[in-house]
Design a protein around this motif. Structure first.
Motif, short mmCIF file in Angstrom:
data_model
loop_
_atom_site.label_atom_id
_atom_site.label_comp_id
_atom_site.label_asym_id
_atom_site.label_seq_id
_atom_site.Cartn_x
_atom_site.Cartn_y
_atom_site.Cartn_z
N SER A 79 0.83 -1.21 0.00
CA SER A 79 0.00 0.00 0.00
C SER A 79 0.86 1.25 0.00
N SER A 80 1.97 1.23 0.75
CA SER A 80 2.89 2.37 0.80
C SER A 80 3.53 2.62 -0.56
N ILE A 81 3.92 1.55 -1.24
CA ILE A 81 4.52 1.68 -2.57
C ILE A 81 3.55 2.36 -3.52
N HIS A 82 2.32 1.86 -3.56
CA HIS A 82 1.38 2.35 -4.56
C HIS A 82 0.72 3.67 -4.17
N ALA A 83 0.70 3.97 -2.87
CA ALA A 83 0.23 5.29 -2.45
C ALA A 83 1.13 6.37 -3.04
N ARG A 84 2.40 6.02 -3.24
CA ARG A 84 3.34 6.96 -3.84
C ARG A 84 3.37 6.83 -5.36
N LYS A 85 3.57 5.62 -5.85
CA LYS A 85 3.76 5.42 -7.29
C LYS A 85 2.52 5.82 -8.10
N THR A 86 1.36 5.38 -7.67
CA THR A 86 0.12 5.65 -8.41
C THR A 86 -0.73 6.72 -7.74
N GLY A 87 -0.84 6.64 -6.42
CA GLY A 87 -1.80 7.48 -5.71
C GLY A 87 -1.48 8.95 -5.70
N GLN A 88 -0.20 9.31 -5.64
CA GLN A 88 0.14 10.73 -5.45
C GLN A 88 -0.33 11.62 -6.59
N LEU A 89 -0.22 11.15 -7.82
CA LEU A 89 -0.67 12.01 -8.93
C LEU A 89 -2.19 12.10 -8.99
N LEU A 90 -2.88 11.04 -8.57
CA LEU A 90 -4.34 11.11 -8.50
C LEU A 90 -4.79 12.06 -7.39
N ILE A 91 -4.09 12.02 -6.27
CA ILE A 91 -4.38 12.96 -5.18
C ILE A 91 -4.11 14.39 -5.65
N TYR A 92 -3.00 14.57 -6.38
CA TYR A 92 -2.68 15.91 -6.88
C TYR A 92 -3.80 16.44 -7.76
N ALA A 93 -4.33 15.60 -8.65
CA ALA A 93 -5.39 16.04 -9.56
C ALA A 93 -6.54 16.67 -8.80
N VAL A 94 -6.94 16.04 -7.71
CA VAL A 94 -8.10 16.49 -6.95
C VAL A 94 -7.75 17.67 -6.05
N THR A 95 -6.64 17.59 -5.35
CA THR A 95 -6.29 18.67 -4.41
C THR A 95 -5.82 19.93 -5.13
N ALA A 96 -5.21 19.78 -6.29
CA ALA A 96 -4.84 20.96 -7.08
C ALA A 96 -6.09 21.70 -7.53
N ALA A 97 -7.08 20.94 -7.96
CA ALA A 97 -8.35 21.57 -8.35
C ALA A 97 -9.00 22.26 -7.17
N ALA A 98 -8.91 21.64 -5.99
CA ALA A 98 -9.45 22.26 -4.78
C ALA A 98 -8.75 23.58 -4.49
N LYS A 99 -7.44 23.62 -4.70
CA LYS A 99 -6.67 24.85 -4.50
C LYS A 99 -7.11 25.93 -5.49
N ILE A 100 -7.24 25.55 -6.75
CA ILE A 100 -7.66 26.50 -7.78
C ILE A 100 -9.04 27.09 -7.46
N ALA A 101 -9.93 26.23 -6.97
CA ALA A 101 -11.30 26.65 -6.71
C ALA A 101 -11.47 27.38 -5.38
N GLY A 102 -10.42 27.40 -4.54
CA GLY A 102 -10.54 28.04 -3.24
C GLY A 102 -11.44 27.27 -2.30
N ALA A 103 -11.35 25.95 -2.35
CA ALA A 103 -12.19 25.10 -1.49
C ALA A 103 -11.87 25.36 -0.02
N ASP A 104 -12.88 25.22 0.84
CA ASP A 104 -12.64 25.42 2.27
C ASP A 104 -11.97 24.17 2.85
N PRO A 105 -11.42 24.25 4.08
CA PRO A 105 -10.67 23.12 4.65
C PRO A 105 -11.46 21.81 4.72
N GLU A 106 -12.74 21.88 5.06
CA GLU A 106 -13.52 20.65 5.15
C GLU A 106 -13.74 20.03 3.77
N GLN A 107 -14.01 20.86 2.77
CA GLN A 107 -14.15 20.35 1.41
C GLN A 107 -12.85 19.70 0.94
N THR A 108 -11.73 20.38 1.22
CA THR A 108 -10.42 19.85 0.81
C THR A 108 -10.13 18.52 1.50
#
Length: 293
Positions: free
Chosen positions: A173-202
């Motif tokens: 799980s640790s391997i794939h949280a980094r290898k695969t998961g990090q870019l998928l997390i980035y996709a969502v959290t970067a959009a949250a940053k662009i949209a000015g999402a509040d802390p709970e939404q983020t």
């Protein structure tokens, strides 16, 4: 509710056009440009850009505000695939039903094409005039973490070192949280940053993305066992050939399918009751769970 197929069709055209323009209109050595375009135009689901656009829509912001971010992210993903296919790594001949980059252009050009896509991605983020300087810096910092030594690259090395070694479920799980998961997390959290999402939404969106990332990798492992090579555009059974630890190997095939469904359920439940226009995100979660390639 917007139909998922129409959403994917619309924004796939957007990202394909943006990738082409960002490369073709620059003064790049012709062979290098051809190699870069070969891989970004090789097709694929564009899951990471779609998550950027879908998250912005869920936050009731124009998805087109994320075009540059989605383009940069897909370039990073494509560079990682070019390098992952090299003889020194997974040594694959096919990617998405086409010859891998190094089989067409040679190892050296493939390496340089990957390098060029990696560095161009950060230039695209830095020059996104639709976003504030503060937001651009935050996105660049976040992407360098997600794609670098502490994220995807570190996960790729850990994945290679796990070949011919039995690892625990926690280690896998640790391997794939980094290898695969990090870019998928980035996709969502970067959009949250662009949209000015509040802390709970983020926070909720991050939980969604983390579980989608795990689910995506479990699905990959399942497809490597039972997938249709003609649909996937590459040979199956590669994990077994490299003696890699996988979710089906550790949990059994049925256990991996149950784990996939559990993570998709957690992801979807994270979005409920928080004023998201989340229809497309929920459908993307189902798409990951049910995908055939």
């Amino acid at each position: 509710m917007q139909d998922l197929s129409l959403f994917l069709e619309k924004y796939k055209k957007v990202i394909d056009e943006s990738l082409f323009i960002e490369i073709s209109e620059r003064n790049i050595e012709p062979k290098l440009k051809e190699s870069m375009l070969y891989s970004v135009q090789a097709g694929g689901k564009r899951i990471r850009p779609m998550l950027v656009f879908a998250t912005l829509q869920a936050l009731k912001v124009n998805p087109l505000l994320g075009v540059k971010t989605a383009t940069a992210l897909e370039m990073i993903h494509t560079y990682s695939l070019i390098h992952d296919d090299l003889p020194a790594m997974d040594n694959d001949d096919y990617r998405r039903g086409k010859w891998t980059n190094h089989k067409v252009f040679g190892d050296a050009t493939a390496i340089l094409a990957g390098d060029a896509l990696l560095t161009l991605a950060f230039s695209i983020l830095a020059r996104d005039e639709n976003l504030s300087f503060e937001t651009r810096i935050a996105l660049i910092n976040q992407l360098s973490f997600s794609s670098g030594a502490e994220g995807m690259v570190g996960g790729q090395l850990a994945d290679m070192e796990a070949e011919n070694n039995q690892v625990t479920l926690e280690e896998l799980s640790s391997i794939h949280a980094r290898k695969t998961g990090q870019l998928l997390i980035y996709a969502v959290t970067a959009a949250a940053k662009i949209a000015g999402a509040d802390p709970e939404q983020t926070k909720r969106l991050r939980i969604f993305a983390e579980n989608i990332g795990i689910g995506f990798q479990i699905s990959d492992d399942i497809l490597d066992v039972i997938g249709d090579e003609t649909k996937m555009g590459k040979k199956t059974g590669g994990d077994a050939f490299l003696n890699k630890s996988t979710y089906p190997g550790l949990l059994t095939l049925d256990g991996a399918k149950r784990a996939l469904n559990e993570h998709v359920t957690i992801a979807k439940s994270a979005l409920s009751g928080h004023d998201f226009d989340d229809g497309i995100l929920l459908e993307i979660a189902d798409l990951i769970a049910l995908r055939e390639y």
